[in-house]
Design a protein around this motif. Structure first.
Motif, PDB file in Angstrom:
ATOM      1  N   LEU A 106       0.802  -1.220   0.000  1.00  0.00           N
ATOM      2  CA  LEU A 106       0.000   0.000   0.000  1.00  0.00           C
ATOM      3  C   LEU A 106       0.841   1.279   0.000  1.00  0.00           C
ATOM      4  N   VAL A 107       2.153   1.165   0.132  1.00  0.00           N
ATOM      5  CA  VAL A 107       3.007   2.352   0.091  1.00  0.00           C
ATOM      6  C   VAL A 107       2.959   2.941  -1.319  1.00  0.00           C
ATOM      7  N   VAL A 311      -1.972  -6.694   6.387  1.00  0.00           N
ATOM      8  CA  VAL A 311      -1.235  -7.616   7.240  1.00  0.00           C
ATOM      9  C   VAL A 311       0.249  -7.462   6.936  1.00  0.00           C
ATOM     10  N   LYS A 312       1.052  -7.292   7.994  1.00  0.00           N
ATOM     11  CA  LYS A 312       2.496  -7.177   7.803  1.00  0.00           C
ATOM     12  C   LYS A 312       3.117  -8.568   7.734  1.00  0.00           C
ATOM     13  N   ARG A 313       3.902  -8.788   6.710  1.00  0.00           N
ATOM     14  CA  ARG A 313       4.584 -10.070   6.536  1.00  0.00           C
ATOM     15  C   ARG A 313       6.059  -9.796   6.292  1.00  0.00           C
ATOM     16  N   PRO A 322      10.278   1.412   2.578  1.00  0.00           N
ATOM     17  CA  PRO A 322      10.392   2.701   3.272  1.00  0.00           C
ATOM     18  C   PRO A 322       9.784   2.696   4.666  1.00  0.00           C
ATOM     19  N   LEU A 323       8.956   1.696   4.959  1.00  0.00           N
ATOM     20  CA  LEU A 323       8.351   1.594   6.287  1.00  0.00           C
ATOM     21  C   LEU A 323       9.273   0.929   7.302  1.00  0.00           C
ATOM     22  N   ALA A 324      10.346   0.311   6.839  1.00  0.00           N
ATOM     23  CA  ALA A 324      11.194  -0.502   7.709  1.00  0.00           C
ATOM     24  C   ALA A 324      11.724   0.225   8.939  1.00  0.00           C
ATOM     25  N   GLU A 329       8.002  -5.223  13.199  1.00  0.00           N
ATOM     26  CA  GLU A 329       8.138  -6.563  12.612  1.00  0.00           C
ATOM     27  C   GLU A 329       9.306  -6.600  11.624  1.00  0.00           C
ATOM     28  N   GLY A 330       9.409  -5.552  10.811  1.00  0.00           N
ATOM     29  CA  GLY A 330      10.501  -5.487   9.842  1.00  0.00           C
ATOM     30  C   GLY A 330      11.861  -5.390  10.514  1.00  0.00           C
TER      31      GLY A 330
END
Length: 339
Positions: A106-107, A311-313, A322-324, A329-330
């Motif tokens: 979704l980014v 859902v984050k996988r 870029p969300l890391a 979780e990342g």
């Protein structure tokens, strides 16, 4: 098994687009089999036809196309008015993204050309020129001509090439020459009789609210009647990943839906290692691709149209997500050393 033999195989044969098979004791290239280096011979051996000619059952093809039509129509009924009007384009990358980490999917896409990502597009154009070039061009000749032609395009990569500084120009030429050289050293020369094509586009259906589309790196062969003779090849750098095989399944399904004759074989050619990993197309491969494609489209609609929370996988995509930096979780995945 849905495929059945169409006739006796040629001895030690591999696919030719015009002939039923080319015998191993005949020259498979203009320069002759003996002129191939060991890696080119190994690649040829992986891509050659194994067993009898392949003809898929017509009822299977009709069933797959009918099931896909029905499923895609049902999925399209869930689109909002704007998406239905503009069209939802489905590619192998979009499916892989939606079935991987949904938060990353979704980014917003902030794609920009760089030497690292431009080398693939330029290399494909250079390889395309290699297939029809008269004489014996060097990789440098091919890359120079490819970049000159692409620079004349008004949008996209053309504007980017035209604006390169001397240093960036040298950087992208060097990276692309390396990639074209790897291909030339590891892949056997392709006879014109094989009808080779690069960047070959395919889509299904031709129009509608949901369209599946792809552009295959390299294709050779063509069906004769209902006999499957086409070979689809994806060129990759880096290490082997499970997604690469799934991408090939999407291409095989798309070819089946659009042409009504499945390809004979799909393969990934890894440029860095000069290794080809191939698989014969089968009913099982096609049905697996159907399930994965529909699962991907369903996830895309749930996330992009219906607003389902993602859902984050964590996985390998965390390395460039870029969300890391702010994703617990990342970060846990990366710090564990698995990224």
């Amino acid at each position: 098994m849905a495929d059945r033999p169409a006739g006796p195989p040629g001895r030690g044969s591999f696919l030719s687009a015009d002939d039923r098979a080319i015998d191993a004791d005949r020259d498979p290239t203009p320069t002759g089999f003996d002129a191939l280096n060991p890696v080119q011979r190994r690649t040829l051996d992986v891509l050659r036809r194994t067993g009898e000619p392949m003809v898929f059952d017509a009822d299977l093809i009709a069933t797959l196309r009918s099931e896909m039509h029905e499923a895609v129509d049902q999925l399209a009924s869930r689109l909002d008015d704007r998406t239905a009007r503009d069209g939802l384009w489905i590619s192998k990358h979009k499916i892989a993204s939606a079935l991987d980490c949904e938060a990353h999917h979704l980014v917003p896409d902030d794609f920009a050309w760089t030497p690292a990502n431009a080398k693939g597009t330029i290399a494909h154009r250079a390889i395309q020129l290699m297939l029809t070039w008269r004489g014996d061009p060097t990789p440098t000749d091919l890359v120079d001509e490819a970049m000159a032609r692409l620079a004349h395009e008004e949008r996209g990569i053309g504007q980017w090439i035209d604006s390169l500084s001397p240093g960036d120009d040298a950087d992208v030429r060097g990276q692309t020459i390396e990639r074209v050289t790897q291909f030339a050293e590891g892949f056997p020369p392709l006879s014109k009789k094989w009808h080779p094509m690069t960047e070959s586009p395919v889509r299904w259906p031709n129009s509608g609210p949901i369209v599946l589309s792809g552009k295959v790196d390299l294709v050779f062969g063509r069906p004769v009647g209902s006999e499957s003779r086409k070979v689809i090849i994806d060129l990759k750098t880096g290490r082997q990943r499970a997604q690469h095989r799934q991408d090939l399944g999407f291409y095989a399904l798309l070819e089946t839906l659009a042409r009504e004759v499945p390809p004979r074989k799909v393969a990934t050619f890894y440029l860095d290692s000069s290794e080809a990993h191939a698989e014969d197309v089968s009913e099982r491969l096609l049905r697996s691709a159907v399930r994965r494609t529909l699962d991907g489209i369903n996830a895309i609609i749930e996330l992009e149209t219906e607003g389902r929370p993602p859902v984050k996988r964590p996985g390998s995509s965390c390395r460039w997500c870029p969300l890391a930096p702010t994703c617990d979780e990342g970060q846990a995945f990366l710090h564990a050393g698995d990224g």
